[in-house]
Design a protein around this motif. Structure first.
Motif, PDB file in Angstrom:
ATOM      1  N   THR A 226       0.837  -1.200   0.000  1.00 40.96           N
ATOM      2  CA  THR A 226       0.000   0.000   0.000  1.00 40.96           C
ATOM      3  C   THR A 226       0.873   1.251   0.000  1.00 40.96           C
ATOM      4  O   THR A 226       0.563   2.232  -0.683  1.00 40.96           O
ATOM      5  N   VAL A 227       1.973   1.216   0.731  1.00 46.38           N
ATOM      6  CA  VAL A 227       2.895   2.356   0.738  1.00 46.38           C
ATOM      7  C   VAL A 227       3.428   2.590  -0.670  1.00 46.38           C
ATOM      8  O   VAL A 227       3.425   3.713  -1.178  1.00 46.38           O
ATOM      9  N   LYS A 228       3.895   1.522  -1.317  1.00 44.27           N
ATOM     10  CA  LYS A 228       4.475   1.644  -2.655  1.00 44.27           C
ATOM     11  C   LYS A 228       3.469   2.204  -3.654  1.00 44.27           C
ATOM     12  O   LYS A 228       3.778   3.119  -4.419  1.00 44.27           O
ATOM     13  N   SER A 229       2.261   1.670  -3.638  1.00 42.20           N
ATOM     14  CA  SER A 229       1.265   2.144  -4.600  1.00 42.20           C
ATOM     15  C   SER A 229       0.817   3.567  -4.269  1.00 42.20           C
ATOM     16  O   SER A 229       0.592   4.380  -5.170  1.00 42.20           O
ATOM     17  N   THR A 230       0.706   3.884  -2.992  1.00 44.87           N
ATOM     18  CA  THR A 230       0.294   5.228  -2.585  1.00 44.87           C
ATOM     19  C   THR A 230       1.336   6.261  -3.009  1.00 44.87           C
ATOM     20  O   THR A 230       0.990   7.305  -3.576  1.00 44.87           O
ATOM     21  N   VAL A 231       2.599   5.982  -2.759  1.00 46.80           N
ATOM     22  CA  VAL A 231       3.670   6.905  -3.152  1.00 46.80           C
ATOM     23  C   VAL A 231       3.712   7.048  -4.672  1.00 46.80           C
ATOM     24  O   VAL A 231       3.836   8.154  -5.201  1.00 46.80           O
ATOM     25  N   SER A 232       3.562   5.956  -5.374  1.00 49.97           N
ATOM     26  CA  SER A 232       3.583   5.994  -6.837  1.00 49.97           C
ATOM     27  C   SER A 232       2.448   6.851  -7.386  1.00 49.97           C
ATOM     28  O   SER A 232       2.657   7.702  -8.254  1.00 49.97           O
ATOM     29  N   ARG A 233       1.236   6.635  -6.890  1.00 52.77           N
ATOM     30  CA  ARG A 233       0.090   7.422  -7.359  1.00 52.77           C
ATOM     31  C   ARG A 233       0.232   8.890  -6.968  1.00 52.77           C
ATOM     32  O   ARG A 233      -0.089   9.786  -7.733  1.00 52.77           O
ATOM     33  N   ALA A 234       0.742   9.142  -5.768  1.00 58.87           N
ATOM     34  CA  ALA A 234       0.927  10.525  -5.316  1.00 58.87           C
ATOM     35  C   ALA A 234       1.957  11.246  -6.187  1.00 58.87           C
ATOM     36  O   ALA A 234       1.752  12.401  -6.572  1.00 58.87           O
ATOM     37  N   MET A 235       3.032  10.573  -6.503  1.00 60.36           N
ATOM     38  CA  MET A 235       4.055  11.193  -7.360  1.00 60.36           C
ATOM     39  C   MET A 235       3.491  11.485  -8.747  1.00 60.36           C
ATOM     40  O   MET A 235       3.780  12.526  -9.336  1.00 60.36           O
ATOM     41  N   ALA A 236       2.678  10.567  -9.270  1.00 65.15           N
ATOM     42  CA  ALA A 236       2.058  10.793 -10.581  1.00 65.15           C
ATOM     43  C   ALA A 236       1.151  12.026 -10.534  1.00 65.15           C
ATOM     44  O   ALA A 236       1.159  12.854 -11.456  1.00 65.15           O
ATOM     45  N   LYS A 237       0.382  12.173  -9.466  1.00 62.66           N
ATOM     46  CA  LYS A 237      -0.490  13.345  -9.321  1.00 62.66           C
ATOM     47  C   LYS A 237       0.329  14.627  -9.212  1.00 62.66           C
ATOM     48  O   LYS A 237      -0.020  15.643  -9.811  1.00 62.66           O
TER      49      LYS A 237
END
Length: 165
Positions: A143-154
């Motif tokens: 969840t951390v990995k996907s959250t950071v990835s999506r946040a960086m994309a945003k």
């Protein structure tokens, strides 16, 4: 001025084999002026050892081996502060642009959902590892990995930075 027979033999060898040896040196160094320096150093070593080289048919091998050894020695001694990269570095911004960028980044961070913002702040501002973030936020590592990835994309989208490939 009279030269010894072996010196004339050396000159003739350099005239005949110089271009081919220079191509080899260029393959070793990747740069024309470095190749010339490398070949010059190798030919100097060959000149000094000329009387000890019995098999004149092996001269090319001797010079090539000298070039490889010299190149490796130079490579080992070289303290490289910069390393080549396929990616171009980001452009440095002026003081006005940087201030504006920081302001835009703060606004973009404020627009993120709470968990995304927390994950980004912990990861990039507090320099925590992903397992540490997972423990702090009480979520799984995935969840951390996907959250950071999506946040960086945003954030990239918000700041007008093209998506990474």
């Amino acid at each position: 001025m009279q030269t010894a027979g072996w010196e004339e033999e050396f000159r003739e060898y350099v005239r005949a084999r110089g271009p081919a040896l220079l191509r080899t040196a260029h393959q070793l160094t990747g740069h024309p002026s470095d190749a010339e320096d490398l070949l010059q150093n190798a030919l100097t070593k060959t000149y000094l050892a000329w009387d000890r080289i019995q098999d004149r048919g092996a001269l090319d091998g001797y010079v090539r081996r000298a070039m490889v050894n010299i190149n490796i020695s130079q490579w080992r001694r070289r303290k490289v502060a910069e390393f080549p990269s396929d990616d171009l570095p980001e452009q440095a911004c002026g003081a006005e642009q940087c201030g504006d960028l920081h302001e835009r980044l703060d606004q973009a961070l404020a627009g993120l959902p709470e968990r995304m913002r927390a994950a980004i702040v912990l990861r990039y501002y507090e320099d925590m590892s992903e397992p540490e973030i997972a423990k702090t936020l009480g979520i799984s590592l995935g969840t951390v990995k996907s959250t950071v990835s999506r946040a960086m994309a945003k954030l990239r989208c918000e700041l007008g930075i093209p998506p990474q490939q």
